[in-house]
Design an enzyme around this catalytic site. Sequence first.
Site, PDB file in Angstrom:
ATOM      1  CD1 TRP A 144      -0.248  -1.542   3.132  1.00 12.44           C
ATOM      2  CD2 TRP A 144       0.635   0.511   3.308  1.00 12.44           C
ATOM      3  NE1 TRP A 144       0.549  -1.522   4.256  1.00 12.44           N
ATOM      4  CE2 TRP A 144       1.090  -0.272   4.392  1.00 12.44           C
ATOM      5  CE3 TRP A 144       1.052   1.838   3.212  1.00 12.44           C
ATOM      6  CZ2 TRP A 144       1.952   0.233   5.364  1.00 12.44           C
ATOM      7  CZ3 TRP A 144       1.910   2.344   4.179  1.00 12.44           C
ATOM      8  CH2 TRP A 144       2.356   1.541   5.238  1.00 12.44           C
ATOM      9  CG  ASN A 145       5.150   1.308   0.645  1.00 15.05           C
ATOM     10  OD1 ASN A 145       4.818   0.590  -0.299  1.00 15.05           O
ATOM     11  ND2 ASN A 145       6.381   1.358   1.103  1.00 15.05           N
ATOM     12  NE  ARG A 153       9.990  -1.180  -7.733  1.00 11.70           N
ATOM     13  CZ  ARG A 153      10.514  -0.894  -6.535  1.00 11.70           C
ATOM     14  NH1 ARG A 153      11.136   0.257  -6.338  1.00 11.70           N
ATOM     15  NH2 ARG A 153      10.399  -1.717  -5.538  1.00 11.70           N
ATOM     16  CE  LYS A 168      -3.055  -9.059  -2.658  1.00 10.29           C
ATOM     17  NZ  LYS A 168      -3.860  -7.978  -2.141  1.00 10.29           N
ATOM     18  CB  ALA A 170      -2.101  -3.121  -0.553  1.00  8.10           C
ATOM     19  CD  GLU A 244      12.734  -5.182  -5.317  1.00  9.06           C
ATOM     20  OE1 GLU A 244      13.316  -4.726  -4.317  1.00  9.06           O
ATOM     21  OE2 GLU A 244      13.298  -5.326  -6.414  1.00  9.06           O
ATOM     22  CG  LEU A 245      11.222  -9.554   0.461  1.00  5.20           C
ATOM     23  CD1 LEU A 245      11.794 -10.844   1.020  1.00  5.20           C
ATOM     24  CD2 LEU A 245       9.736  -9.693   0.174  1.00  5.20           C
ATOM     25  NE  ARG A 272      12.003   9.158  -1.124  1.00  6.07           N
ATOM     26  CZ  ARG A 272      11.949   8.277  -2.121  1.00  6.07           C
ATOM     27  NH1 ARG A 272      11.408   8.609  -3.261  1.00  6.07           N
ATOM     28  NH2 ARG A 272      12.460   7.084  -1.975  1.00  6.07           N
ATOM     29  CB  CYS A 278      11.120  -0.714   1.446  1.00  2.87           C
ATOM     30  SG  CYS A 278      11.151  -0.119  -0.230  1.00  2.87           S
ATOM     31  CD  GLU A 374      10.364  -2.177   6.697  1.00  5.97           C
ATOM     32  OE1 GLU A 374       9.762  -3.258   6.815  1.00  5.97           O
ATOM     33  OE2 GLU A 374      10.627  -1.674   5.595  1.00  5.97           O
TER      34      GLU A 374
END
Length: 469
Positions: A144-145, A153, A168, A170, A244-245, A272, A278, A374
């Site tokens: 969702w970010n 991408r 799919k 979020a 991409e975690l 930002r 991430c 995180e």
Amino acid sequence: MYINGVWSGVSDRKEHAVMNPANGVAVDSIPLSTLDDCVNAVDSAAGAFESWSRTAPRDRSDLLYEAWRSLNARSDELAELIVAENGKTIADASAEVTYALDFLRWFAEEAVRIRGDYRLSPRGDKRIIVDRVPVGPALLIAPWNYPAAMITRKLGPALAAGCTMVIKPALETPLTAREIVRTFDELGAPDGVINLVTPGNAGPAVDRMLATGEIRKLSFTGSTAVGRILLRSTAEHVVKTSMELGGNAPFLVLEGASIEEAVEGAIQAKLRNGGAACTAANRLYVHRSCAAEFTERLAERISTLRVGSGVERINTVGALVSDAEVHKVRELIDQGVRQGANVVFQTEIPKRGAFMNITLLNGINSENVLTKKEIFGPVFPIVEFDDEVEAVRLANMTEYGLVAYVFGDEQAAMRVGHKLQVGMVGINRGVVSDAAAPFGGVKESGIGREGSFEGIDEYLQTKYLAISV
Ligand code: NAP
């Protein structure tokens, strides 16, 4: 929901309200896809693959260019939609739209540059033709970010390579994805090439889609915890994956760094997207000789910033995506304080809405939870270090390895940058993302790269033909 060229509304499905986190008002609602819908979407992508994979690269390129032009013409509208469903500020949303659309343009350019290879075998008995072909129907799962960029991408290189797809998004932010897919539909993307599903419970839906055995590529952006689950479930059908975690980016201020530049870099790298990135600088390591000055100037700078509705341009930080996210950030701060952190400064926040105070903390040791987890919010934990060796050791003391930022004289910063176990390093810069750069991490931050020349490789596989001389 969009399957095989047909849009379905909420009339015959369960409804999910998409909320504006800044005011708790519903923005729109979407239908929740059933498991059968998800399987139909996979069948549709599989059915369209053969013909889409054979389209002329120039046609695929043209479609991406047209989408880029069309969305660019409506970039303000798209940015407003992002603000409404995600809560970020309009400035962050506009920057995201530019970044997101860059991927459509970049991969429009890359679609016509997929290269193979041709060689003679060392024994001279055959010619070796190396072809690079689309891997197959792809499942693209986004967080969702970055509601636009995390879609383009993936969609950009997938389309350019000749893959069909099921997207799919979020559940918090499906409306931006819907607008992007709608644009491709209006531009005449063939039925089945792009499908969009919005299941209410992602785990079983994704398992069911993978169980069809038709998905040959999974591209996932999200948490490391879910990434691990998906790596296990893709093993069953040996699916090619891009992961991409999560990140836990160190931000290093070396002895002799320009404090002014480092403060501005920290603001950029941390605030930002309100810290919900991430790539956000998660923990700040500052050389003891300049820690007091850096902390004081950062506090001063933060005191000039405002947190509030993303619609009002005066605000630097908007809402987080939900009250639950705010709660998670507050819990982490409380835990950090119980472990000895000291709150140096906190901004005010509006009384209502999913807002989080920009918070600056020091007195933190390397065991503090704020350096390990995180944070995903506008929180600056400052840790002091004595020398470069210690800084590198502390920075690398994590299972993550997405990005790092180093501020200092260029030679020292480069020297340190080379020693950091990450996929990307910002040298005297608080932002690294660029559609032309290979984005991705090492260690438990992921597998594969998005963007750049490498981005399209993720959707291609190598095929070799042997021809007798
Ligand atoms: P998340 O909980 O992992 O969710 C990401 C996506 O995965 C959503 O679409 C979610 O669907 C879906 N999902 C959840 N559980 C699933 C399961 N069991 N099987 C399959 N799909 C599942 O992550 P998030 O909280 O949305 O996003 C924040 C995370 O993303 C952070 O860790 C951040 O670092 C990471 N991120 C990484 C990058 C990068 O490029 N490295 C970029 C941006 C964000 P629902 O919404 O329906 O639950």
